[in-house]
Design a protein around this motif. Structure first.
Motif, PDB file in Angstrom:
ATOM      1  N   GLY A 163      27.683  40.371  31.704  1.00  0.00           N
ATOM      2  CA  GLY A 163      28.938  40.231  30.974  1.00  0.00           C
ATOM      3  C   GLY A 163      30.048  39.768  31.885  1.00  0.00           C
ATOM      4  N   ALA A 164      29.708  38.870  32.805  1.00  0.00           N
ATOM      5  CA  ALA A 164      30.662  38.428  33.825  1.00  0.00           C
ATOM      6  C   ALA A 164      31.724  37.486  33.283  1.00  0.00           C
ATOM      7  CB  ALA A 164      29.919  37.748  34.984  1.00  0.00           C
ATOM      8  N   GLY A 165      31.610  37.085  32.009  1.00  0.00           N
ATOM      9  CA  GLY A 165      32.581  36.142  31.455  1.00  0.00           C
ATOM     10  C   GLY A 165      33.553  36.742  30.465  1.00  0.00           C
ATOM     11  N   GLY A 166      33.677  38.074  30.441  1.00  0.00           N
ATOM     12  CA  GLY A 166      34.563  38.713  29.473  1.00  0.00           C
ATOM     13  C   GLY A 166      35.911  39.091  30.042  1.00  0.00           C
ATOM     14  N   CYS A 167      36.433  40.245  29.604  1.00  0.00           N
ATOM     15  CA  CYS A 167      37.727  40.732  30.089  1.00  0.00           C
ATOM     16  C   CYS A 167      37.613  41.334  31.485  1.00  0.00           C
ATOM     17  CB  CYS A 167      38.284  41.794  29.138  1.00  0.00           C
ATOM     18  SG  CYS A 167      38.719  41.222  27.490  1.00  0.00           S
ATOM     19  N   VAL A 168      36.583  42.149  31.675  1.00  0.00           N
ATOM     20  CA  VAL A 168      36.406  42.882  32.928  1.00  0.00           C
ATOM     21  C   VAL A 168      35.591  42.078  33.937  1.00  0.00           C
ATOM     22  CG1 VAL A 168      35.439  44.994  33.931  1.00  0.00           C
ATOM     23  CG2 VAL A 168      36.591  45.084  31.718  1.00  0.00           C
ATOM     24  N   GLY A 169      34.613  41.318  33.432  1.00  0.00           N
ATOM     25  CA  GLY A 169      33.660  40.633  34.302  1.00  0.00           C
ATOM     26  C   GLY A 169      34.250  39.760  35.400  1.00  0.00           C
ATOM     27  N   PRO A 170      35.187  38.841  35.083  1.00  0.00           N
ATOM     28  CA  PRO A 170      35.727  37.988  36.140  1.00  0.00           C
ATOM     29  C   PRO A 170      36.406  38.765  37.267  1.00  0.00           C
ATOM     30  CG  PRO A 170      36.188  37.035  33.996  1.00  0.00           C
ATOM     31  CD  PRO A 170      35.628  38.409  33.741  1.00  0.00           C
ATOM     32  N   PHE A 171      37.066  39.881  36.937  1.00  0.00           N
ATOM     33  CA  PHE A 171      37.649  40.715  37.983  1.00  0.00           C
ATOM     34  C   PHE A 171      36.554  41.360  38.819  1.00  0.00           C
ATOM     35  CE2 PHE A 171      41.466  40.951  35.122  1.00  0.00           C
ATOM     36  CZ  PHE A 171      42.360  40.396  36.016  1.00  0.00           C
ATOM     37  N   ALA A 172      35.486  41.830  38.157  1.00  0.00           N
ATOM     38  CA  ALA A 172      34.378  42.447  38.890  1.00  0.00           C
ATOM     39  C   ALA A 172      33.744  41.441  39.854  1.00  0.00           C
ATOM     40  CB  ALA A 172      33.334  42.979  37.911  1.00  0.00           C
ATOM     41  N   VAL A 173      33.578  40.212  39.394  1.00  0.00           N
ATOM     42  CA  VAL A 173      33.020  39.162  40.257  1.00  0.00           C
ATOM     43  C   VAL A 173      33.877  38.981  41.503  1.00  0.00           C
ATOM     44  CG1 VAL A 173      32.616  36.677  40.446  1.00  0.00           C
ATOM     45  CG2 VAL A 173      31.840  37.914  38.409  1.00  0.00           C
ATOM     46  N   GLN A 174      35.179  38.838  41.300  1.00  0.00           N
ATOM     47  CA  GLN A 174      36.071  38.537  42.423  1.00  0.00           C
ATOM     48  C   GLN A 174      36.212  39.714  43.384  1.00  0.00           C
ATOM     49  OE1 GLN A 174      39.617  35.904  41.229  1.00  0.00           O
ATOM     50  NE2 GLN A 174      38.945  36.721  39.256  1.00  0.00           N
ATOM     51  N   MET A 206      32.442  31.791  34.709  1.00  0.00           N
ATOM     52  CA  MET A 206      31.852  32.577  35.797  1.00  0.00           C
ATOM     53  C   MET A 206      31.924  31.814  37.113  1.00  0.00           C
ATOM     54  SD  MET A 206      28.628  34.633  34.128  1.00  0.00           S
ATOM     55  CE  MET A 206      27.696  33.193  33.595  1.00  0.00           C
ATOM     56  N   ARG A 207      31.692  30.512  37.042  1.00  0.00           N
ATOM     57  CA  ARG A 207      31.798  29.711  38.263  1.00  0.00           C
ATOM     58  C   ARG A 207      33.234  29.712  38.782  1.00  0.00           C
ATOM     59  NH1 ARG A 207      28.301  26.149  35.027  1.00  0.00           N
ATOM     60  NH2 ARG A 207      26.167  26.276  35.839  1.00  0.00           N
ATOM     61  N   SER A 208      34.208  29.654  37.863  1.00  0.00           N
ATOM     62  CA  SER A 208      35.617  29.695  38.270  1.00  0.00           C
ATOM     63  C   SER A 208      35.955  31.009  38.953  1.00  0.00           C
ATOM     64  CB  SER A 208      36.531  29.501  37.052  1.00  0.00           C
ATOM     65  OG  SER A 208      36.342  28.227  36.470  1.00  0.00           O
ATOM     66  N   ALA A 209      35.289  32.082  38.522  1.00  0.00           N
ATOM     67  CA  ALA A 209      35.524  33.391  39.134  1.00  0.00           C
ATOM     68  C   ALA A 209      34.895  33.496  40.516  1.00  0.00           C
ATOM     69  CB  ALA A 209      34.987  34.495  38.230  1.00  0.00           C
ATOM     70  N   GLY A 210      33.951  32.578  40.836  1.00  0.00           N
ATOM     71  CA  GLY A 210      33.401  32.546  42.180  1.00  0.00           C
ATOM     72  C   GLY A 210      31.998  33.085  42.339  1.00  0.00           C
ATOM     73  N   VAL A 211      31.235  33.198  41.252  1.00  0.00           N
ATOM     74  CA  VAL A 211      29.870  33.710  41.397  1.00  0.00           C
ATOM     75  C   VAL A 211      29.036  32.774  42.263  1.00  0.00           C
ATOM     76  CG1 VAL A 211      29.880  34.946  39.193  1.00  0.00           C
ATOM     77  CG2 VAL A 211      29.106  32.579  39.271  1.00  0.00           C
ATOM     78  N   ASP A 212      28.066  33.350  42.937  1.00  0.00           N
ATOM     79  CA  ASP A 212      27.137  32.547  43.744  1.00  0.00           C
ATOM     80  C   ASP A 212      26.026  31.966  42.875  1.00  0.00           C
ATOM     81  OD1 ASP A 212      28.132  33.135  46.578  1.00  0.00           O
ATOM     82  OD2 ASP A 212      27.844  35.153  45.773  1.00  0.00           O
ATOM     83  N   LEU A 238      45.027  42.590  47.075  1.00  0.00           N
ATOM     84  CA  LEU A 238      44.097  41.477  46.898  1.00  0.00           C
ATOM     85  C   LEU A 238      44.758  40.288  46.211  1.00  0.00           C
ATOM     86  CD1 LEU A 238      40.767  43.231  45.780  1.00  0.00           C
ATOM     87  CD2 LEU A 238      41.442  42.506  48.077  1.00  0.00           C
ATOM     88  N   LEU A 239      45.612  40.565  45.219  1.00  0.00           N
ATOM     89  CA  LEU A 239      46.321  39.500  44.506  1.00  0.00           C
ATOM     90  C   LEU A 239      47.292  38.778  45.416  1.00  0.00           C
ATOM     91  CD1 LEU A 239      46.921  41.494  41.229  1.00  0.00           C
ATOM     92  CD2 LEU A 239      45.814  39.251  41.296  1.00  0.00           C
ATOM     93  N   GLU A 240      48.036  39.526  46.191  1.00  0.00           N
ATOM     94  CA  GLU A 240      49.037  38.915  47.071  1.00  0.00           C
ATOM     95  C   GLU A 240      48.391  38.130  48.202  1.00  0.00           C
ATOM     96  OE1 GLU A 240      52.820  41.925  46.385  1.00  0.00           O
ATOM     97  OE2 GLU A 240      51.517  42.266  48.106  1.00  0.00           O
ATOM     98  N   ARG A 241      47.133  38.457  48.521  1.00  0.00           N
ATOM     99  CA  ARG A 241      46.388  37.691  49.535  1.00  0.00           C
ATOM    100  C   ARG A 241      45.493  36.631  48.902  1.00  0.00           C
ATOM    101  NH1 ARG A 241      42.857  40.765  53.141  1.00  0.00           N
ATOM    102  NH2 ARG A 241      42.711  42.474  51.626  1.00  0.00           N
ATOM    103  N   SER A 242      45.640  36.440  47.581  1.00  0.00           N
ATOM    104  CA  SER A 242      44.896  35.416  46.832  1.00  0.00           C
ATOM    105  C   SER A 242      43.384  35.603  46.916  1.00  0.00           C
ATOM    106  CB  SER A 242      45.277  34.005  47.333  1.00  0.00           C
ATOM    107  OG  SER A 242      46.654  33.766  47.145  1.00  0.00           O
ATOM    108  N   LEU A 243      42.932  36.842  47.078  1.00  0.00           N
ATOM    109  CA  LEU A 243      41.504  37.125  47.089  1.00  0.00           C
ATOM    110  C   LEU A 243      40.964  37.296  45.675  1.00  0.00           C
ATOM    111  CD1 LEU A 243      41.251  39.538  50.152  1.00  0.00           C
ATOM    112  CD2 LEU A 243      40.613  37.122  50.025  1.00  0.00           C
ATOM    113  N   ILE A 244      41.847  37.626  44.739  1.00  0.00           N
ATOM    114  CA  ILE A 244      41.482  37.610  43.332  1.00  0.00           C
ATOM    115  C   ILE A 244      42.611  36.937  42.564  1.00  0.00           C
ATOM    116  CG2 ILE A 244      40.071  39.697  43.454  1.00  0.00           C
ATOM    117  CD1 ILE A 244      42.326  41.221  42.121  1.00  0.00           C
ATOM    118  N   LYS A 245      42.285  36.384  41.409  1.00  0.00           N
ATOM    119  CA  LYS A 245      43.292  35.748  40.568  1.00  0.00           C
ATOM    120  C   LYS A 245      42.925  35.973  39.104  1.00  0.00           C
ATOM    121  CE  LYS A 245      41.029  31.208  40.515  1.00  0.00           C
ATOM    122  NZ  LYS A 245      41.177  29.753  40.764  1.00  0.00           N
ATOM    123  N   PRO A 246      43.909  36.253  38.258  1.00  0.00           N
ATOM    124  CA  PRO A 246      43.622  36.409  36.836  1.00  0.00           C
ATOM    125  C   PRO A 246      43.194  35.083  36.225  1.00  0.00           C
ATOM    126  CG  PRO A 246      45.722  37.427  37.426  1.00  0.00           C
ATOM    127  CD  PRO A 246      45.304  36.584  38.590  1.00  0.00           C
TER     128      PRO A 246
END
Length: 323
Positions: free
Chosen positions: A157-168, A189-195, A284-292
């Motif tokens: 479920g990496a493409g929902g509300c929670v999933g992209p944050f979990a990926v990042q 999912m690719r935009s979120a950075g999955v391998d 993490l947000l301020e260091r651009s390690l995750i993004k909404p």
């Protein structure tokens, strides 16, 4: 002020936009002008009163809270007596799950402890996506231990509300991440950075021979036994339960598997009001390690349409309510 209200459990159709009294902050409370809110599957659960067991806390026959909306970002309008950490003009964010809800309104009033300063430079719209979904992802991934660099993590479920944050968050921890969702969400999912991406409509990942150190299941559609063989010898499976059958299967079967072997399988227990988790995410947000990752926006009068859009599975990332 204008606010979305409801007097019964049901579909998004029971919601209506009304003029209601603007709240006045009491002792230790803060009044916030809402600039943006976001939609969560938890909003749909609260709207429909599910699972039924949860009605012990939310109201057996009718909902205790007329207002809906968990994630909020806005600006402090006024403060009550004895408020020390915030002042008018401060830009804040919050998850209102334990504070009466109410993000789908022009103003919201809650305890000072509910709000934190939002990250510098982050828009209200982006900030509104974080407090519930990202904290849920963070807590579920951590469980009883931190993710170690090099571990293999599978997110169902990496493409929902929670999933992209979990990926990042997993990627920021140094994990190798595989995301699972349907065909329409592969690009997200690719935009979120999955391998690696897996389209569950075309591939049963439990039969491809891969083993994972952590499986995070956000979908809750299969028995825990379905995923057991995909765990590494000391791997763990964590379910964010959406229904009673999933809850009891993971609790009973997962508990039995955990007691009789080295693999760990069980239910994720969410802890609300974790300000330290928001501070971690803020860094993490301020260091651009995750993004909404935002799909689309609706106006306050369109909350029902937004919830239908989310419930139908059409959302590709977070859905925003702009005020």
């Amino acid at each position: 002020m204008k606010a979305i209200v409801r007097d019964e459990y049901g579909s998004p159709g029971v919601l209506r936009l009304e003029d209601v009294a603007k709240p006045v902050p009491g002792d230790g409370e803060v009044l916030v002008r809402v600039h943006a809110a976001s939609l969560n599957t938890a909003d749909l659960d609260l709207l429909r009163g599910r699972p039924v067991m949860a009605r012990i806390g939310t109201g057996l026959v009718r909902p205790k809270h007329r207002f809906l909306g968990l994630d909020v970002a806005g600006r402090v309008e006024a403060t009550g007596q004895n408020v020390t950490s915030l002042q008018p003009g401060d830009e804040v964010w919050a998850d209102l799950f334990s504070n009466g809800h109410g993000a789908f309104s022009e103003f919201v009033c809650a305890s000072e402890s509910a709000f934190s300063l939002k990250p510098t430079g982050l828009s209200f719209e982006a900030a509104a996506t974080v407090p519930h979904s990202a904290v849920l992802a963070l807590q579920a991934l951590r469980g009883k231990g931190e993710i170690q660099p090099g571990q293999k993590v599978l997110i169902i479920g990496a493409g929902g509300c929670v999933g992209p944050f979990a990926v990042q968050i997993a990627k920021a921890s140094g994990a190798e991440v595989t995301g699972v969702d349907h065909t329409g969400k592969l690009d997200l999912m690719r935009s979120a950075g999955v391998d690696h991406v897996i389209d569950y409509t075309r591939e049963d990942f439990t039969r491809n021979g891969e083993r994972y150190d952590l499986i995070l299941d956000i979908v809750d559609q299969h028995s825990v036994l379905h995923y057991r063989r995909s765990l590494s010898p000391r791997g763990r499976y964590v379910l964010i339960a959406r229904n009673l059958s999933g809850f009891f299967q993971a609790f009973l079967l997962g508990g039995w598997i955990s007691l009789t072997g080295s693999k760990r399988m069980g239910i994720f227990m969410w802890s609300p009001n974790k300000k330290q988790d928001l501070e971690f995410l803020k860094d993490l947000l301020e260091r651009s390690l995750i993004k909404p990752l935002i799909d689309r926006s609706f106006e306050l009068s369109e909350v029902s349409e937004g919830l239908r859009y989310l419930e139908d599975g059409r959302a590709r990332g977070k859905v925003i309510i702009q005020l």
